[in-house]
Design a protein around this motif. Structure first.
Motif, PDB file in Angstrom:
ATOM      1  N   PRO A  19      38.200  -9.803  67.254  1.00  0.00           N
ATOM      2  CA  PRO A  19      37.139  -9.228  66.417  1.00  0.00           C
ATOM      3  C   PRO A  19      35.848 -10.034  66.407  1.00  0.00           C
ATOM      4  CG  PRO A  19      38.923 -10.103  65.054  1.00  0.00           C
ATOM      5  CD  PRO A  19      39.376 -10.183  66.471  1.00  0.00           C
ATOM      6  N   ILE A  20      35.925 -11.349  66.489  1.00  0.00           N
ATOM      7  CA  ILE A  20      34.703 -12.158  66.468  1.00  0.00           C
ATOM      8  C   ILE A  20      33.950 -12.003  67.785  1.00  0.00           C
ATOM      9  CG2 ILE A  20      33.782 -14.510  66.353  1.00  0.00           C
ATOM     10  CD1 ILE A  20      35.986 -15.121  64.328  1.00  0.00           C
ATOM     11  N   LEU A  21      34.677 -12.065  68.910  1.00  0.00           N
ATOM     12  CA  LEU A  21      34.001 -11.865  70.189  1.00  0.00           C
ATOM     13  C   LEU A  21      33.444 -10.448  70.282  1.00  0.00           C
ATOM     14  CD1 LEU A  21      36.341 -13.773  72.662  1.00  0.00           C
ATOM     15  CD2 LEU A  21      34.186 -14.532  71.668  1.00  0.00           C
ATOM     16  N   GLY A  22      34.134  -9.486  69.675  1.00  0.00           N
ATOM     17  CA  GLY A  22      33.631  -8.108  69.637  1.00  0.00           C
ATOM     18  C   GLY A  22      32.309  -8.024  68.888  1.00  0.00           C
ATOM     19  N   LEU A  23      32.188  -8.764  67.791  1.00  0.00           N
ATOM     20  CA  LEU A  23      30.923  -8.801  67.046  1.00  0.00           C
ATOM     21  C   LEU A  23      29.810  -9.359  67.922  1.00  0.00           C
ATOM     22  CD1 LEU A  23      31.762 -10.097  63.439  1.00  0.00           C
ATOM     23  CD2 LEU A  23      30.836  -7.881  64.085  1.00  0.00           C
ATOM     24  N   THR A  24      30.119 -10.395  68.688  1.00  0.00           N
ATOM     25  CA  THR A  24      29.120 -10.993  69.572  1.00  0.00           C
ATOM     26  C   THR A  24      28.665  -9.983  70.617  1.00  0.00           C
ATOM     27  OG1 THR A  24      30.069 -13.184  69.237  1.00  0.00           O
ATOM     28  CG2 THR A  24      28.677 -12.895  71.183  1.00  0.00           C
ATOM     29  N   GLN A  25      29.595  -9.232  71.184  1.00  0.00           N
ATOM     30  CA  GLN A  25      29.241  -8.218  72.181  1.00  0.00           C
ATOM     31  C   GLN A  25      28.382  -7.119  71.552  1.00  0.00           C
ATOM     32  OE1 GLN A  25      33.211  -7.332  73.453  1.00  0.00           O
ATOM     33  NE2 GLN A  25      33.117  -8.768  75.166  1.00  0.00           N
ATOM     34  N   LEU A  26      28.731  -6.686  70.348  1.00  0.00           N
ATOM     35  CA  LEU A  26      27.929  -5.669  69.650  1.00  0.00           C
ATOM     36  C   LEU A  26      26.520  -6.208  69.358  1.00  0.00           C
ATOM     37  CD1 LEU A  26      30.562  -4.231  67.138  1.00  0.00           C
ATOM     38  CD2 LEU A  26      29.541  -3.044  69.098  1.00  0.00           C
ATOM     39  N   LEU A  38      26.284 -12.174  62.777  1.00  0.00           N
ATOM     40  CA  LEU A  38      27.246 -12.638  61.778  1.00  0.00           C
ATOM     41  C   LEU A  38      28.545 -13.069  62.454  1.00  0.00           C
ATOM     42  CD1 LEU A  38      26.675  -9.887  59.067  1.00  0.00           C
ATOM     43  CD2 LEU A  38      25.677 -12.175  59.192  1.00  0.00           C
ATOM     44  N   GLY A  39      28.481 -13.264  63.753  1.00  0.00           N
ATOM     45  CA  GLY A  39      29.669 -13.620  64.524  1.00  0.00           C
ATOM     46  C   GLY A  39      29.860 -15.117  64.636  1.00  0.00           C
ATOM     47  N   ALA A  40      30.181 -15.562  65.838  1.00  0.00           N
ATOM     48  CA  ALA A  40      30.495 -16.959  66.106  1.00  0.00           C
ATOM     49  C   ALA A  40      29.349 -17.870  65.685  1.00  0.00           C
ATOM     50  CB  ALA A  40      30.791 -17.131  67.594  1.00  0.00           C
ATOM     51  N   GLU A  69      27.667 -20.459  75.062  1.00  0.00           N
ATOM     52  CA  GLU A  69      28.270 -19.348  74.340  1.00  0.00           C
ATOM     53  C   GLU A  69      29.774 -19.586  74.306  1.00  0.00           C
ATOM     54  OE1 GLU A  69      26.591 -17.055  72.861  1.00  0.00           O
ATOM     55  OE2 GLU A  69      24.643 -17.082  73.846  1.00  0.00           O
ATOM     56  N   TYR A  70      30.459 -18.906  73.390  1.00  0.00           N
ATOM     57  CA  TYR A  70      31.908 -18.979  73.391  1.00  0.00           C
ATOM     58  C   TYR A  70      32.421 -18.319  74.666  1.00  0.00           C
ATOM     59  CZ  TYR A  70      32.359 -20.656  68.631  1.00  0.00           C
ATOM     60  OH  TYR A  70      32.313 -21.427  67.502  1.00  0.00           O
TER      61      TYR A  70
END
Length: 133
Positions: A19-26, A38-40, A69-70
């Motif tokens: 979910p966190i990496l998904g936020l970064t992609q979004l 609001l991600g990593a 980046e992560y």
């Protein structure tokens, strides 16, 4: 390579998206100039790019392929590819035929823990052999 009947991973389901990496992609796909990540937790400048600390800049001079980046959930692909070549040899038939799957894990013992849990959950073979150095 498509899964075959002899493929030991054929029945392993895809894990859930992180979910966190998904936020970064979004966040990266969003074109709104007012967006806020609001991600990593990565230091970023006003330009939205990673802010790199001086000590990291010094270390970066010694390290290649680093973007601050992560890494994706499976790890840094360049690192994985180089580690596989080191472990199996650049001329390895298994590598060339894409018969080896590799991921980056957190550490030596952490990687063994993850591999053991994976084997326990998805393999009918439950024995793991550990050598005595």
């Amino acid at each position: 390579m498509p899964a075959t009947a002899a493929d030991p991973f054929a029945n392993v389901p895809m894990g859930p998206a992180d979910p966190i990496l998904g936020l970064t992609q979004l966040f990266q796909a969003d074109t709104n100039p007012e967006k806020v990540s609001l991600g990593a937790g990565i230091y970023r400048g006003d330009d939205g790019k990673p802010f790199v600390l001086q000590v990291v800049q010094e270390a970066k001079k010694r390290v290649m392929h680093m973007d601050h980046e992560y890494a994706p959930i499976h790890g840094n692909q360049y690192f994985i590819d180089q580690a596989a070549k080191l472990a199996f040899g650049e001329e390895s038939a298994a590598l060339k035929e894409k018969r080896i799957a590799s991921v980056q894990a957190l550490s030596g013992t952490g990687a063994l823990r993850v591999a053991g849990a994976f084997v326990s959950r998805f393999s009918s073979k439950k024995d793991i052999y550990v050598p005595k150095p």
